[in-house]
Write an enzyme that holds these catalytic residues in place. Structure first.
Site, PDB file in Angstrom:
ATOM      1  N   HIS A 243       0.822  -1.002   0.069  1.00  0.00           N
ATOM      2  CA  HIS A 243      -0.098  -0.042  -0.121  1.00  0.00           C
ATOM      3  C   HIS A 243       0.855   1.082  -0.067  1.00  0.00           C
ATOM      4  O   HIS A 243       1.658   1.536   1.166  1.00  0.00           O
ATOM      5  CB  HIS A 243      -0.875   0.017   1.281  1.00  0.00           C
ATOM      6  CG  HIS A 243      -2.150  -1.093   1.226  1.00  0.00           C
ATOM      7  ND1 HIS A 243      -2.672  -1.644   2.023  1.00  0.00           N
ATOM      8  CD2 HIS A 243      -2.879  -1.403  -0.089  1.00  0.00           C
ATOM      9  CE1 HIS A 243      -3.549  -2.433   1.636  1.00  0.00           C
ATOM     10  NE2 HIS A 243      -3.542  -2.275   0.504  1.00  0.00           N
TER      11      HIS A 243
ATOM     12  N   GLU B 214       1.778   3.940   3.190  1.00  0.00           N
ATOM     13  CA  GLU B 214       2.081   3.339   4.313  1.00  0.00           C
ATOM     14  C   GLU B 214       3.668   3.456   4.182  1.00  0.00           C
ATOM     15  O   GLU B 214       4.522   2.562   4.356  1.00  0.00           O
ATOM     16  CB  GLU B 214       1.806   1.911   4.507  1.00  0.00           C
ATOM     17  CG  GLU B 214       0.149   1.881   4.462  1.00  0.00           C
ATOM     18  CD  GLU B 214      -0.472   0.583   4.420  1.00  0.00           C
ATOM     19  OE1 GLU B 214       0.086  -0.553   4.456  1.00  0.00           O
ATOM     20  OE2 GLU B 214      -1.832   0.486   4.563  1.00  0.00           O
TER      21      GLU B 214
ATOM     22  N   HIS C  54       2.550  -3.617   7.037  1.00  0.00           N
ATOM     23  CA  HIS C  54       1.466  -2.603   6.593  1.00  0.00           C
ATOM     24  C   HIS C  54       1.543  -1.674   7.956  1.00  0.00           C
ATOM     25  O   HIS C  54       2.307  -1.867   8.863  1.00  0.00           O
ATOM     26  CB  HIS C  54       0.112  -3.360   6.628  1.00  0.00           C
ATOM     27  CG  HIS C  54      -0.063  -4.014   5.297  1.00  0.00           C
ATOM     28  ND1 HIS C  54      -0.779  -3.591   4.381  1.00  0.00           N
ATOM     29  CD2 HIS C  54       0.507  -5.168   4.951  1.00  0.00           C
ATOM     30  CE1 HIS C  54      -1.040  -4.567   3.564  1.00  0.00           C
ATOM     31  NE2 HIS C  54      -0.095  -5.417   3.768  1.00  0.00           N
TER      32      HIS C  54
ATOM     33  N   GLU D 118       0.481  -5.056  11.266  1.00  0.00           N
ATOM     34  CA  GLU D 118       0.404  -3.608  11.240  1.00  0.00           C
ATOM     35  C   GLU D 118       1.088  -2.760  12.177  1.00  0.00           C
ATOM     36  O   GLU D 118       1.096  -2.769  13.076  1.00  0.00           O
ATOM     37  CB  GLU D 118      -1.077  -3.448  11.586  1.00  0.00           C
ATOM     38  CG  GLU D 118      -2.003  -4.084  10.432  1.00  0.00           C
ATOM     39  CD  GLU D 118      -2.380  -3.173   9.413  1.00  0.00           C
ATOM     40  OE1 GLU D 118      -1.926  -1.908   9.201  1.00  0.00           O
ATOM     41  OE2 GLU D 118      -3.094  -3.636   8.261  1.00  0.00           O
TER      42      GLU D 118
END
Length: 405
Positions: free
Chosen positions: A167, A170, A292, A368
Site C-alpha cells: 500500500h 504506508e 503494513h 500492522e
C-alpha cells in the site's frame, strides 16, 4: 518509464483535517457512505469501532452534524495535514547525501540503498527481482544468504520472505524494512547474527513502486497501483488483487474507487501477477511476512474468515512470542495475534491469504506497524525498526521451539 506523475498537480491537502471517529459500527459506515457521496477521493481507514478520515474543510460541518446526530465521538488528530506532509518530505531533502533512518525517501533512493548494500556485502547478498510495475520499475529486493560454515551440511536453509509497501501511502513499512536489512547485515548482536545466518532471506521493501512514487510526489494518501482502466481511472488496490476469494470483502468493483478497487480480475495488476509468479517458484518457503501500517496489530490468515487454519494455535503461540520480544524495546505491546475478520474487518484478495492457500506456507503473518495515522515521524523510524528486528527474532525463536526449524 512513465513520467506522468511529474506532470500532475501536487495535492497539498492544505487545511485538510485528520479525524478519528469512534462509535457504533453501523453509524460509522453511514458516515463514510455520506462523505463518499460528497467526495469520491475521501481518505478513510479504520477498524471495528473506529474510523480515521482525512477531510476537506468544506465537509467538516457535514461530519460534525452527522456525528452529533448519531452520537459519534469525533477527535481531530491533525488540524492541517499539509504541515505533517511537509515535515516528512523536508527530512529527505536534508539527507539526500546519505541514506538514513531519520528521513523518508523515494523509490529511486530505496533502490539505490539495496544496490549499495549488495555491493558492500557481496559474499552474503544478491540482488533479486520479484517482478515489475505498470510503469516499468523493478520490484527490487535483496537476498541475504550467508555462506555455510566449514563442516555444515548444505541442505538449503528455510526461506524467510518479507513483503513491504504494497500500500503506497504506508511509508513507515518500507523505511522499517530497509532498517531491518541493515540490522541483519551490520549488527554485532549474536542473536541478530544468528537470525541472519539461520535463513535464506528474500526481502522486498517496496512491492508497489509506482504507487509509492506517486504517493511521495503527488498524492500522499494514494494507496493503489498506477495502471490505467478502460475508463481512464488509475490503479487497483494490490492487496485486494490476489487470487484468493477475490472481490468478496472490503473490495470495490469500481475502477474509480479511490482506495479499494480490486482490479478487473485476480492478478490483473502486473505487480501482483509477477510477484506471485516469483513466490510460486521458491522452494522451502517457511515464513511469509508482510508489513503494513497502522494498527499496532499482528494478523493471521485468513483475513476474510473467523474460521481458523489447521495450525492456528501454533501461529498464535509463535506470534505472541514475537509480540513479547518487540515489547521489550519500547514497552509497546501489539494487539493480536488474530485474523483481520476478528480484529479489524473482513478483507479478501490479500497476499498473505494467497500465499497460505496456494503455497500452503505454514508460517504467514501480517504486521500492522504503529501509529495513529499513516504518518510516523521520520526521526523515529529507528524506534519501529528496532521493534521489528526483535519481533522477527521472536518469530524465529517461537518457530524453533515448536519444531518448525
Amino acid at each position: 518509464m512513465s513520467q506522468g506523475a511529474n506532470l500532475e498537480k501536487y495535492r497539498d491537502y492544505k487545511n485538510y483535517k485528520y479525524y478519528e471517529v469512534t462509535g457504533c459500527q453501523d453509524s460509522l459506515e453511514g458516515l463514510k457512505a455520506l462523505l463518499l457521496k460528497k467526495d469520491s477521493s475521501l481518505v478513510h481507514s479504520g477498524s471495528l469501532n473506529t474510523s480515521q478520515i482525512v477531510l476537506s474543510p468544506r465537509l467538516v460541518p457535514v461530519l460534525n452534524s452527522f456525528a452529533q446526530k448519531e452520537r459519534l465521538k469525533a477527535k481531530v488528530l491533525y488540524d492541517d495535514v499539509s504541515e505533517i506532509i511537509n515535515l516528512e518530505k523536508g527530512s529527505a531533502r536534508r539527507r539526500l547525501d546519505k541514506f538514513s533512518w531519520d528521513a523518508y525517501y523515494d523509490v529511486k533512493e530505496i533502490h539505490n540503498f539495496i544496490l549499495n548494500t549488495s555491493k558492500l556485502h557481496p559474499e552474503s547478498t544478491e540482488l533479486i527481482v520479484g517482478g515489475k510495475s505498470y510503469e516499468g520499475r523493478k520490484i527490487l529486493g535483496l537476498r541475504i544468504n550467508t555462506p555455510y560454515e566449514k563442516g555444515q551440511r548444505e541442505t538449503g536453509k528455510p526461506v524467510f520472505f518479507i513483503e513491504s509497501g504494497i500500500h503506497a501511502r504506508e511509508w513507515i513499512a518500507p523505511a522499517t524494512t530497509t532498517y531491518f536489512i541493515n540490522q541483519l547485515l551490520t549488527s554485532g548482536d549474536p542473536d541478530i547474527v544468528g537470525l541472519r545466518d539461520r535463513f535464506d532471506w528474500r526481502i522486498f521493501p517496496t512491492v508497489n513502486p509506482d504507487g509509492y512514487h506517486y504517493s511521495y510526489n503527488i498524492d500522499r494518501y494514494w494507496r493503489k497501483t498506477r495502471s490505467r482502466s478502460s475508463n481512464g481511472c488509475r490503479g487497483a488496490d494490490p492487496n485486494r488483487n490476489w487470487d484468493y476469494n477475490w472481490g468478496q470483502h472490503s473490495a470495490s468493483d469500481r475502477p474509480c474507487d479511490y482506495q479499494l478497487y480490486a482490479g478487473s480480475r485476480p492478478f490483473s495488476e502486473v505487480e501482483t501477477r509477477t510477484l506471485s509468479n516469483y513466490i510460486s517458484k521458491i522452494d522451502n518457503l517457511l515464513f511469509y511476512v508482510a508489513f503494513h501500517s497502522y494498527a499496532s496489530l499482528l494478523l493471521l490468515p485468513y483475513s476474510d474468515s473467523t474460521d481458523h487454519v489447521d495450525n492456528y494455535d501454533d501461529l498464535v503461540q509463535i506470534g505472541k512470542r514475537s509480540i513479547e520480544y518487540g515489547s521489550r524495546v519500547n514497552n509497546i505491546t501489539y494487539d493480536g495475534p488474530g485474523t483481520a475478520a476478528e480484529t479489524l474487518y473482513k478483507a479478501s484478495g490479500g497476499s498473505m491469504d494467497w500465499v497460505r492457500y496456494a503455497m500452503n506456507t505454514r508460517l504467514v503473518y501480517t504486521y500492522e506497524l504503529r501509529g495513529s495515522s499513516f504518518h510516523w515521524p521520520p526521526e523515529r523510524i529507528a524506534e519501529q525498526g528496532d521493534e521489528v528486528t526483535q519481533m522477527m527474532l521472536g518469530l524465529a525463536d517461537g518457530a524453533k521451539e515448536l519444531g518448525y526449524l
